[in-house]
Design a protein around this motif. Structure first.
Motif, short mmCIF file in Angstrom:
data_model
loop_
_atom_site.label_atom_id
_atom_site.label_comp_id
_atom_site.label_asym_id
_atom_site.label_seq_id
_atom_site.Cartn_x
_atom_site.Cartn_y
_atom_site.Cartn_z
N TRP A 22 0.91 -1.48 0.04
CA TRP A 22 -0.07 0.02 0.14
C TRP A 22 0.74 1.35 -0.10
CZ3 TRP A 22 0.20 3.13 4.23
CH2 TRP A 22 0.93 3.09 5.18
N GLU A 23 2.15 1.09 0.55
CA GLU A 23 2.86 2.53 0.43
C GLU A 23 3.39 2.73 -0.77
OE1 GLU A 23 4.88 4.09 3.31
OE2 GLU A 23 5.16 2.20 4.79
N GLU A 24 3.50 1.87 -1.89
CA GLU A 24 4.05 2.11 -3.17
C GLU A 24 5.25 2.79 -3.17
OE1 GLU A 24 -0.12 2.16 -5.63
OE2 GLU A 24 0.25 3.95 -4.46
N THR B 35 17.34 8.33 1.74
CA THR B 35 16.69 9.67 1.94
C THR B 35 16.37 10.05 3.40
OG1 THR B 35 14.27 8.71 1.63
CG2 THR B 35 15.49 9.79 -0.57
N HIS B 36 16.05 9.02 4.04
CA HIS B 36 15.69 9.24 5.57
C HIS B 36 15.64 7.72 6.11
CE1 HIS B 36 11.70 8.80 3.93
NE2 HIS B 36 11.19 8.64 4.90
N VAL B 37 15.97 7.76 7.55
CA VAL B 37 16.04 6.23 8.11
C VAL B 37 14.75 5.73 8.48
CG1 VAL B 37 17.25 4.78 9.94
CG2 VAL B 37 18.65 6.67 8.56
N TRP C 40 11.87 2.66 8.20
CA TRP C 40 11.91 1.22 7.57
C TRP C 40 11.63 0.95 6.38
CZ3 TRP C 40 7.41 -0.71 6.18
CH2 TRP C 40 6.22 -0.17 6.35
N ASP C 41 10.63 1.76 5.73
CA ASP C 41 10.39 1.51 4.26
C ASP C 41 11.40 2.29 3.23
OD1 ASP C 41 9.36 3.86 5.51
OD2 ASP C 41 7.79 4.07 4.18
N HIS C 42 12.40 2.62 3.75
CA HIS C 42 13.30 3.12 2.90
C HIS C 42 14.75 2.64 3.03
CE1 HIS C 42 10.72 6.67 1.50
NE2 HIS C 42 10.22 6.26 2.73
N ILE C 43 14.73 1.61 4.02
CA ILE C 43 16.16 1.18 4.30
C ILE C 43 16.23 -0.41 4.56
CG2 ILE C 43 16.97 3.13 5.78
CD1 ILE C 43 16.31 1.41 8.23
N GLY D 268 12.16 11.92 -1.83
CA GLY D 268 11.70 11.14 -0.85
C GLY D 268 10.47 11.28 -0.28
N ASP D 269 10.31 11.42 1.10
CA ASP D 269 8.94 11.75 1.79
C ASP D 269 8.62 13.18 1.98
OD1 ASP D 269 8.86 8.96 1.62
OD2 ASP D 269 8.57 8.75 3.67
N LEU D 270 9.27 14.09 1.05
CA LEU D 270 8.98 15.71 1.43
C LEU D 270 7.99 15.96 0.22
CD1 LEU D 270 10.04 18.36 2.61
CD2 LEU D 270 11.48 18.68 0.36
N GLY E 104 9.28 9.53 -3.23
CA GLY E 104 9.34 8.34 -2.56
C GLY E 104 8.34 7.42 -2.36
N HIS E 105 7.19 7.71 -2.80
CA HIS E 105 5.84 6.86 -2.69
C HIS E 105 4.80 7.34 -3.63
CE1 HIS E 105 6.92 5.21 1.19
NE2 HIS E 105 7.22 6.47 1.67
N HIS E 106 3.93 6.43 -3.96
CA HIS E 106 2.79 6.64 -4.95
C HIS E 106 2.92 6.83 -6.38
CE1 HIS E 106 0.84 5.77 -1.09
NE2 HIS E 106 1.34 6.86 -0.49
ZN LIG Z 1 8.30 6.80 3.11
#
Ligand SMILES: [Zn+2]
Ligand SMILES: [Zn+2]
Length: 254
Positions: free
Chosen positions: A23-25, A66-68, A70-73, A173-175, A211-213
């Motif tokens: 779901w996080e794509e 991009t950042h620590v 869980w879904d990016h590392i 990333g998540d920005l 980073g997503h979607h």
């Molecule tokens: Zn993320």
């Protein structure tokens, strides 16, 4: 197991490696240069991203973060050369700030078609010592491609975007993405998030790689998100605990 990832070509030397079955794509990006390859984020870690990377590039690979979260590392364990911003170095090597059960709850939140052989009980958040510590303004040199680190805190203290002036790409990333932007965890900061959006707004950008979607999002998303934060700020509500704010193409949760 290999069909867990979807590979999309951005250009001849740049690939999105995406996990659309979750779901996080989540998107990771492989940038191939003449001498080195850069992998921006490594995804959820439920399948071996290294196999995909090796099928696309026969080069030494640096995995930048991009950042620590869980879904990016998740796939960092497949790489020997890991780069992370100085403010999140300890999240990798000393202590990850989010409890494992919270991570697992998120990982399994919606029905998700995990690959055969994936065992949620054995899932752990990656811990390891990064070989490279990143600072704002640092350059990552791939030979014919140079990528700049842009420190963009808010979603997390050491969140970084990566900017490639040669192509005017912003790996955001998540920005910046189309979906719900998160600044409600204790380690987030809505004011800093807003400041970081304003910062990347000044860059010359031809394409955002989120980073997503949705992978293809208009560059105008940055202005829209900035305007969303400005509206929350003007109403005096840009602080944690004020909940979810809905906009046309995205939400901001603080
Ligand atoms: Zn993320
Ligand atoms: Zn995150």
């Amino acid at each position: 197991m290999t069909d867990w990832f979807t590979v999309e070509k951005i250009d001849n030397q740049t690939f999105a490696i995406s996990e659309y079955k979750h779901w996080e794509e989540t998107h990771c990006y492989l940038l191939c240069g003449q001498e080195k390859a850069l992998l921006i984020d490594t995804g959820l870690g439920v399948s071996d991203i290294r196999k995909i990377v090796d099928s696309l590039a026969d080069l030494p690979v640096m995995a930048a973060t991009t950042h620590v979260h869980w879904d990016h590392i998740g796939g960092h364990r497949y790489f020997e050369n890991i780069a992370v911003h100085e403010l999140e170095k300890d999240w990798l090597s000393v202590k990850f700030p989010i409890p494992l059960q919270t991570v697992k709850n998120n990982l399994t939140k919606f029905p998700c078609d995990f690959p055969a052989g994936f065992d949620i009980d054995a899932y752990r958040v990656f811990q390891g010592v990064p070989q490279i510590v990143l600072h704002d303004g640092d350059w990552l040199d791939l030979g014919d491609r140079k990528i700049q680190v842009v420190h963009t805190p808010g979603h997390s203290p050491g969140h970084c975007c990566f900017y490639e002036p040669g192509r005017n790409y912003l790996f955001s990333g998540d920005l910046i993405y189309k979906g719900c932007l998160y600044a409600f965890y204790p380690t987030t900061d809505p004011q800093l998030f807003y400041h970081s959006v304003k910062r990347v707004q000044k860059y010359k950008i031809s394409r955002i790689l989120p980073g997503h979607h949705q992978l293809n999002i208009p560059v105008s998303m940055i202005d829209e998100i900035e305007a969303g934060f400005a509206q929350i700020e003007e109403s005096g509500k840009l602080k944690q605990g004020n909940g979810l704010f809905e906009f046309r193409d995205f939400q901001i949760q603080i």
